[in-house]
Enzyme design. Sequence first.
Site, PDB file in Angstrom:
ATOM      1  N   LYS A 113       6.433  33.118   2.576  1.00 49.79           N
ATOM      2  CA  LYS A 113       7.544  32.167   2.635  1.00 49.79           C
ATOM      3  C   LYS A 113       7.168  30.896   3.400  1.00 49.79           C
ATOM      4  CE  LYS A 113      10.701  35.196   0.973  1.00 49.79           C
ATOM      5  NZ  LYS A 113       9.903  36.418   0.750  1.00 49.79           N
TER       6      LYS A 113
HETATM    7  C1  LIG Z   1       9.992  37.317  -0.282  1.00 50.72           C
HETATM    8  C2  LIG Z   1       8.890  38.270  -0.428  1.00 50.72           C
HETATM    9  C3  LIG Z   1       8.573  38.823  -1.666  1.00 50.72           C
HETATM   10  C4  LIG Z   1       9.381  38.532  -2.916  1.00 50.72           C
HETATM   11  O1  LIG Z   1       9.272  37.192  -3.328  1.00 50.72           O
HETATM   12  P1  LIG Z   1      10.352  36.605  -4.365  1.00 50.72           P
HETATM   13  O2  LIG Z   1      10.035  35.151  -4.434  1.00 50.72           O
HETATM   14  O3  LIG Z   1      11.693  36.857  -3.736  1.00 50.72           O
HETATM   15  O4  LIG Z   1      10.180  37.313  -5.633  1.00 50.72           O
HETATM   16  C5  LIG Z   1       7.483  39.669  -1.742  1.00 50.72           C
HETATM   17  N1  LIG Z   1       6.759  39.987  -0.650  1.00 50.72           N
HETATM   18  C6  LIG Z   1       7.042  39.487   0.570  1.00 50.72           C
HETATM   19  C7  LIG Z   1       6.219  39.889   1.738  1.00 50.72           C
HETATM   20  C8  LIG Z   1       8.108  38.600   0.721  1.00 50.72           C
HETATM   21  O5  LIG Z   1       8.374  38.107   1.932  1.00 50.72           O
END
Ligand SMILES: *Cc1c(COP(=O)(O)O)cnc(C)c1O
Length: 501
Positions: A113
């Site tokens: 993120k």
């Molecule tokens: C947010 C997240 C995901 C999922 O990503 P999306 O964009 O919501 O599909 C997968 N793995 C981790 C570690 C995340 O923080």
Amino acid sequence: MYYISTRGKAEKVNSAGCIKAGLASDGGLYVPVNIPILDRKEIIAFKNMEYRQIALEILKKFLTDYSEEELKECIGLAYNKNNFKDEKYAPLKKLDNSTFVLELWHGPTCAFKDMALQLMPKLLSKALSKTNDVAETVILVATSGDTGKAALEGFKNVEGIKILVFFPDGGVSQIQKLQMVTQEGSNVGAIAVRGNFDDTQNGVKAIFSDVNFNNALLEKGIKLSSANSINWGRLVPQIVYYVSAYARLLSEGEINEDQPVNFLVPTGNFGNILAAYYAKEMGIPVNKLICASNSNNVLTEFIKTGIYNRKRDFLKTMSPSMDILISSNLERLLFLLSDMDADMTVGCMKDLTEKGLYEVGEKVGEKISSLFYGGWSNEEETEKAIVNTWKDYGYLIDTHTAVGIDVYNKYRNETGDKTKTILASTASPFKFSADVVKALFGIGIASEMDEAGLLLYLSEKCSLPVPDGLAGLDKKHMLHNTVCNIDQMKKYSELFINSCL
Ligand SMILES: *Cc1c(COP(=O)(O)O)cnc(C)c1O
């Protein structure tokens, strides 16, 4: 370039407007009205560019009402040595002849993120100052764990913006919770909600679409906005690393010009994999987009059948950031694949709310199953993937990345496809150390230790340093201790907004 809503009723906006708004006023999600194309020469030129240059080229194509200088400034503030511990920002590690791991977790909170949430607040802040928006902005976030912390880090102490994060009580890992409740900054808040992630996300969506509430805030000069992946400002930075990863394989001679790759993405809200789809549509040669889910395997079924059915138990897994039954960003894909048919999109979303399921027609269904492969892993398979990847390659992965590896093995066995595959590794193994230690060394050892002990144990056993963002968390003050019910989320948002005024 302008942006339109997937539900067809909101006015079109420019990119600054769309980043400010988050959700469109008709409840839809903004998408760019057309997808800019990278020609072959441009893609080949990326071979010799560093990450920030590629970011500038991609952003320029989507955020056309920002000047090049403004974009450069935002990119420089986001991607620098202070924020990212790897000078390549998103380095690519080769596991075997066809598997390349794209490490997206070198930012301050150790999850992917950060790639978007270090940049998006800067883009929003610019948007506010460019448009002489006097209103104060309050960011509301629903998080399954990683978004919350990354958004708090990205927005802390940003002038004119406040941020409040809601997370499901007991639905995030201990480290994720500690990261959020110890967050410092003059403009931040974090509240636990008695419910799961979908409840939390629905609660935030309800606040955004409460017209009276929003009007009352506007009278005080306050506007709500979102940092969830429903905000286009989150998605566009994610396109960059898929383009960059492709360019790295080209420059390292792993692929020839025009040779396609697969992108393999551990998926929850469908944001990250949607960015991969955009990279493909822009012209990056892609064979398959592989969508990896955990036991909450709604998407696997959807890709196979064209039926999206959320009527099932919500399961808590060791990959909590993927514990999602309503993948918000899928709405963008439906809109795009139905040739921007807002009525069809609205119909699906209405069915989802009212009946708990929807079915896309044959045409859209066929497009989906030719573009995507969906697979899922149970808990045992996830653990095994951690163990085997460590044994076979001496490479440590977290629980989410492990789901990706397991689904990739299933995909290869099922299809025999040997296309080189780029796996989005979405979190540092240290961020989910309890389950990683349990998988590698047994539940007995894991259950004896607290979070700090687990980090040190993993660090020593695997000869890897504990990332800066996670060390010493247990010694920080717990600053945010509120827990609320689902129906109290609006009240607590009000309290937060007022206390910060
Ligand atoms: C947010 C997240 C995901 C999922 O990503 P999306 O964009 O919501 O599909 C997968 N793995 C981790 C570690 C995340 O923080």
